[in-house]
Design a protein around this motif. Structure first.
Motif, PDB file in Angstrom:
ATOM      1  N   THR A   1      53.015  31.736  32.171  1.00 22.78           N
ATOM      2  CA  THR A   1      53.042  32.229  33.551  1.00 22.78           C
ATOM      3  C   THR A   1      51.686  32.083  34.228  1.00 22.78           C
ATOM      4  OG1 THR A   1      54.799  33.772  32.985  1.00 22.78           O
ATOM      5  CG2 THR A   1      53.565  34.232  35.002  1.00 22.78           C
ATOM      6  N   ASN A   2      50.595  32.436  33.526  1.00 20.05           N
ATOM      7  CA  ASN A   2      49.286  32.348  34.165  1.00 20.05           C
ATOM      8  C   ASN A   2      48.927  30.914  34.549  1.00 20.05           C
ATOM      9  OD1 ASN A   2      48.850  31.607  31.471  1.00 20.05           O
ATOM     10  ND2 ASN A   2      46.794  32.501  31.432  1.00 20.05           N
TER      11      ASN A   2
ATOM     12  N   ARG B   1      51.123  28.608  35.458  1.00 19.30           N
ATOM     13  CA  ARG B   1      51.954  28.338  36.640  1.00 19.30           C
ATOM     14  C   ARG B   1      51.330  28.980  37.893  1.00 19.30           C
ATOM     15  NH1 ARG B   1      57.306  26.550  35.774  1.00 19.30           N
ATOM     16  NH2 ARG B   1      57.748  26.225  33.578  1.00 19.30           N
ATOM     17  N   VAL B   2      50.869  30.214  37.739  1.00 13.08           N
ATOM     18  CA  VAL B   2      50.268  30.926  38.874  1.00 13.08           C
ATOM     19  C   VAL B   2      48.990  30.228  39.333  1.00 13.08           C
ATOM     20  CG1 VAL B   2      49.160  33.098  39.568  1.00 13.08           C
ATOM     21  CG2 VAL B   2      51.313  33.147  38.300  1.00 13.08           C
ATOM     22  N   GLU B   3      48.135  29.846  38.393  1.00 13.72           N
ATOM     23  CA  GLU B   3      46.908  29.132  38.755  1.00 13.72           C
ATOM     24  C   GLU B   3      47.225  27.843  39.510  1.00 13.72           C
ATOM     25  OE1 GLU B   3      44.446  28.458  35.341  1.00 13.72           O
ATOM     26  OE2 GLU B   3      44.130  30.600  35.008  1.00 13.72           O
ATOM     27  N   TYR B   4      48.222  27.117  39.050  1.00 19.73           N
ATOM     28  CA  TYR B   4      48.617  25.879  39.716  1.00 19.73           C
ATOM     29  C   TYR B   4      49.083  26.169  41.141  1.00 19.73           C
ATOM     30  CZ  TYR B   4      50.978  21.496  40.756  1.00 19.73           C
ATOM     31  OH  TYR B   4      51.374  20.321  41.348  1.00 19.73           O
ATOM     32  N   VAL B   5      49.943  27.184  41.302  1.00 20.89           N
ATOM     33  CA  VAL B   5      50.473  27.517  42.623  1.00 20.89           C
ATOM     34  C   VAL B   5      49.340  27.950  43.556  1.00 20.89           C
ATOM     35  CG1 VAL B   5      51.977  29.095  43.922  1.00 20.89           C
ATOM     36  CG2 VAL B   5      52.815  27.991  41.843  1.00 20.89           C
ATOM     37  N   PHE B   6      48.412  28.771  43.064  1.00 20.02           N
ATOM     38  CA  PHE B   6      47.283  29.189  43.900  1.00 20.02           C
ATOM     39  C   PHE B   6      46.459  27.987  44.361  1.00 20.02           C
ATOM     40  CE2 PHE B   6      46.890  33.766  42.068  1.00 20.02           C
ATOM     41  CZ  PHE B   6      47.822  34.210  42.975  1.00 20.02           C
TER      42      PHE B   6
ATOM     43  N   GLU C   1      48.452  28.210  53.239  1.00 24.31           N
ATOM     44  CA  GLU C   1      48.910  29.455  52.613  1.00 24.31           C
ATOM     45  C   GLU C   1      50.041  30.070  53.431  1.00 24.31           C
ATOM     46  OE1 GLU C   1      45.198  31.532  52.207  1.00 24.31           O
ATOM     47  OE2 GLU C   1      44.629  30.338  50.476  1.00 24.31           O
TER      48      GLU C   1
ATOM     49  N   ILE D   1      54.389  28.296  49.433  1.00 25.49           N
ATOM     50  CA  ILE D   1      54.674  28.981  48.164  1.00 25.49           C
ATOM     51  C   ILE D   1      55.886  28.332  47.503  1.00 25.49           C
ATOM     52  CG2 ILE D   1      55.498  31.124  47.092  1.00 25.49           C
ATOM     53  CD1 ILE D   1      53.915  32.647  49.230  1.00 25.49           C
TER      54      ILE D   1
ATOM     55  N   SER E   1      55.643  26.160  44.104  1.00 28.49           N
ATOM     56  CA  SER E   1      56.425  26.647  42.965  1.00 28.49           C
ATOM     57  C   SER E   1      57.363  25.557  42.466  1.00 28.49           C
ATOM     58  CB  SER E   1      57.230  27.882  43.358  1.00 28.49           C
ATOM     59  OG  SER E   1      56.377  28.942  43.693  1.00 28.49           O
TER      60      SER E   1
END
Length: 103
Positions: free
Chosen positions: A18-19, A21-26, A34, A39, A43
């Motif tokens: 998950t982390n 994936r989150v870093e990639y999305v950010f 933004e 988003i 995603s």
């Protein structure tokens, strides 16, 4: 490892934490705006990437990207290695496919 092999393994091993994936999305959102739509697109992009590229190959390519920016001999090894270039090319192909599908 050929592209077809990478794609087949990516379908079988969707093991991105998950982390990651989150870093990639950010990072994706920072680069593309933004907004709520971004988003969704970012995603989608990491989902496509994860379906095409096993996580260990993704980490290898991300390391190559980071280390190739280091000056001198160490960075040069990452810029000129056939294995590093192969991992980077796999990542770029997966990102291109994600771009087509999601943006």
């Amino acid at each position: 490892m050929g592209t077809a092999t990478v794609a087949a393994r990516g379908d079988d091993i969707n093991d991105y934490p998950t982390n990651a994936r989150v870093e990639y999305v950010f990072g994706c959102m920072k680069a593309n705006g933004e907004t709520r739509q971004t988003i969704d697109q970012c995603s989608c992009s990491i989902d496509v990437l994860a379906s095409l590229l096993p996580y260990d190959r993704y980490i290898t390519a991300e390391t190559v990207l980071s280390m190739s920016q280091v000056r001198g001999n160490l960075g040069g090894q990452f810029r000129s290695s056939e294995q590093a270039n192969s991992a980077l090319n796999d990542l770029r192909r997966a990102q291109a496919e994600a771009e087509v599908r999601c943006f």
